[in-house]
Design a protein around this motif. Structure first.
Motif, PDB file in Angstrom:
ATOM      1  N   SER A  67      -6.045   1.654  -1.212  1.00  0.00           N
ATOM      2  CA  SER A  67      -5.233   0.364  -1.233  1.00  0.00           C
ATOM      3  C   SER A  67      -5.516  -0.281  -2.552  1.00  0.00           C
ATOM      4  O   SER A  67      -7.002  -0.370  -3.042  1.00  0.00           O
ATOM      5  CB  SER A  67      -5.560  -0.661  -0.276  1.00  0.00           C
ATOM      6  OG  SER A  67      -4.932  -1.796  -0.332  1.00  0.00           O
TER       7      SER A  67
ATOM      8  N   ASP B 151      -3.260  -6.678   6.328  1.00  0.00           N
ATOM      9  CA  ASP B 151      -3.542  -5.342   6.145  1.00  0.00           C
ATOM     10  C   ASP B 151      -3.678  -4.394   7.540  1.00  0.00           C
ATOM     11  O   ASP B 151      -3.214  -3.449   7.672  1.00  0.00           O
ATOM     12  CB  ASP B 151      -5.202  -5.183   5.595  1.00  0.00           C
ATOM     13  CG  ASP B 151      -5.159  -5.681   4.338  1.00  0.00           C
ATOM     14  OD1 ASP B 151      -4.186  -5.640   3.422  1.00  0.00           O
ATOM     15  OD2 ASP B 151      -6.367  -6.165   3.964  1.00  0.00           O
TER      16      ASP B 151
ATOM     17  N   ASP C  48       0.946  -1.331  -0.106  1.00  0.00           N
ATOM     18  CA  ASP C  48      -0.060   0.136   0.029  1.00  0.00           C
ATOM     19  C   ASP C  48       0.698   1.120  -0.035  1.00  0.00           C
ATOM     20  O   ASP C  48       0.565   2.137  -0.602  1.00  0.00           O
ATOM     21  CB  ASP C  48      -0.933   0.015   1.254  1.00  0.00           C
ATOM     22  CG  ASP C  48      -1.872  -1.030   1.101  1.00  0.00           C
ATOM     23  OD1 ASP C  48      -2.241  -1.410   0.045  1.00  0.00           O
ATOM     24  OD2 ASP C  48      -2.632  -1.307   2.228  1.00  0.00           O
TER      25      ASP C  48
END
Length: 305
Positions: free
Chosen positions: A171, A181, A118
Motif C-alpha cells: 500500500s 484500510d 491500493d
C-alpha cells in the motif's frame, strides 16, 4: 439469511504449501484429526438464488466448484454472484478476482476509498481487470450510521465498520493508516431482522464495535492465532499475532475473554492460521472452545439466521 463458508483458513491456507509445522505436516500425512482448509471467504444470500461474495480468495475456483449454487447454469455464461465486497486489499482476499476475469460484464465490486486506492496503485488489480471484464466500483461508506445495499440482494442491509489495522505491505500508505484500510461488516436480513457481524481481521474490540457486536445474532470473527507469540514459538516468524493485526484467542484481553461479553450470540472463529492448534479436532485448545461455546469455521460450513 443463509451464510456459506467458502474458505476458513488464513493466508496460505491449510496446509500451507511450504510449511512443515506440526499441523501442516500432520494433515498431509493423515496423522492428526484435522481437515484441510482454503483461504477465507464467505457467501451470503437471502433467497438462495442471488449471492453476495465477501472477499475473493486465491482459492476461489476450488471454492466455486464445491458450491454449485454459485453456478446456476441459466445461460451459456452465468453466475449467481451479484456483487463482491472486499474487507481489505490483502492478497489473500483479492487475488481471486483475476480468476473471474472471463465475464462479459464488469465485476460489481464494493470497497472503501482506501482499498480502491491500493488496488489501483500499490497492487493494480483493477487496472489489469480493465483489459478483461472490467470493474464497476461501488464505494463503501464508512461514516457512522451509513448503510448500503447491493443490487439483487435487496433484502440485506449492510453496514461497514472501520477497524484499526495496517494496510497491506504494498500500500502507498502502509505506515500511515487510514480509516477504511480494513472494515468489519454487519449484515441485517430485513425480513427476519437477524444480524451477522463479520470481521475476519480484528486487532482489538474497539468501543465503536460494541453496539454492532451486541446486536449480532452471530459473531464470525478473527481466529488467526491461539497465542500472541504462536509464530515465534514455532520459529516461523518474529512477528506477533497483534503485530499482524489479529487478536490471539487465549490469554488476558484475548478473543475468548472478549466473546464472553456476548452470551446470546452464536460465536464462530474464521481466518484460522495453519499454526493454530484449534485446527486439531482433538486438541486441548479445541476443547476449551467447546466449553466456551465457540465454533471453529470449516470449508462448507452452512447455516441460516
Amino acid at each position: 439469511m443463509r451464510i456459506r463458508v467458502l474458505g476458513s483458513a488464513a493466508g496460505g491456507g491449510f496446509p500451507q504449501w511450504n510449511c512443515n509445522c506440526p499441523n501442516c505436516d500432520g494433515v498431509r500425512k493423515g496423522t492428526i484429526q484435522a481437515a484441510p482448509r482454503t483461504q477465507s471467504s464467505i457467501a451470503v444470500s437471502n433467497d438462495n438464488i442471488n449471492w453476495l461474495l465477501f472477499n475473493a480468495s486465491p482459492d476461489i475456483l476450488t471454492q466455486f466448484q464445491r458450491f454449485p449454487e454459485l453456478q446456476p447454469g441459466r445461460a451459456i455464461r452465468d453466475t449467481a454472484v451479484r456483487g463482491i465486497v472486499l474487507m481489505d486489499a490483502q492478497i489473500d482476499h483479492t487475488t481471486g478476482l483475476f480468476m473471474l476475469r472471463e465475464g462479459k460484464t464488469p465485476l460489481n465490486i464494493y470497497c472503501t476509498d482506501m482499498v480502491h486506492e491500493d488496488l489501483t496503485q500499490g497492487n493494480p488489480i483493477f487496472n489489469v481487470l480493465s483489459h478483461f471484464c472490467g470493474v464497476s466500483w461501488h464505494q463503501i461508506p464508512t461514516a457512522v450510521g451509513s448503510t448500503f445495499q447491493v443490487e439483487g440482494i435487496e433484502g440485506i442491509r449492510i453496514t461497514a465498520v472501520p477497524l484499526s489495522s495496517k494496510a497491506p505491505p504494498f500500500s502507498p500508505h502502509r505506515h500511515d493508516p487510514h480509516e477504511g484500510d480494513n472494515i468489519g461488516i454487519q449484515l441485517e436480513d430485513l425480513g427476519s431482522s437477524k444480524k451477522l457481524f463479520y470481521a475476519p481481521g480484528l486487532a482489538s474490540i474497539e468501543a465503536h464495535l460494541l453496539p454492532f457486536m451486541q446486536q449480532a445474532d452471530c459473531l464470525m470473527v478473527d481466529g488467526t492465532c491461539w497465542t500472541n507469540d504462536e509464530m515465534q514459538a514455532l520459529g516461523i516468524s518474529e512477528k506477533l499475532s497483534l503485530d499482524m493485526g489479529h487478536m490471539p484467542q487465549s490469554g488476558p484481553g484475548g478473543m475468548i475473554e472478549a466473546l464472553r461479553s456476548f452470551p446470546e450470540a452464536r460465536k464462530i472463529l474464521i481466518h484460522i492460521n495453519n499454526t493454530n492448534p484449534i485446527l486439531r479436532e482433538d486438541s486441548a485448545e479445541r476443547q476449551i472452545l467447546l466449553q466456551e461455546k465457540i465454533d471453529v469455521a470449516f470449508d462448507g460450513m452452512d447455516f441460516s439466521l
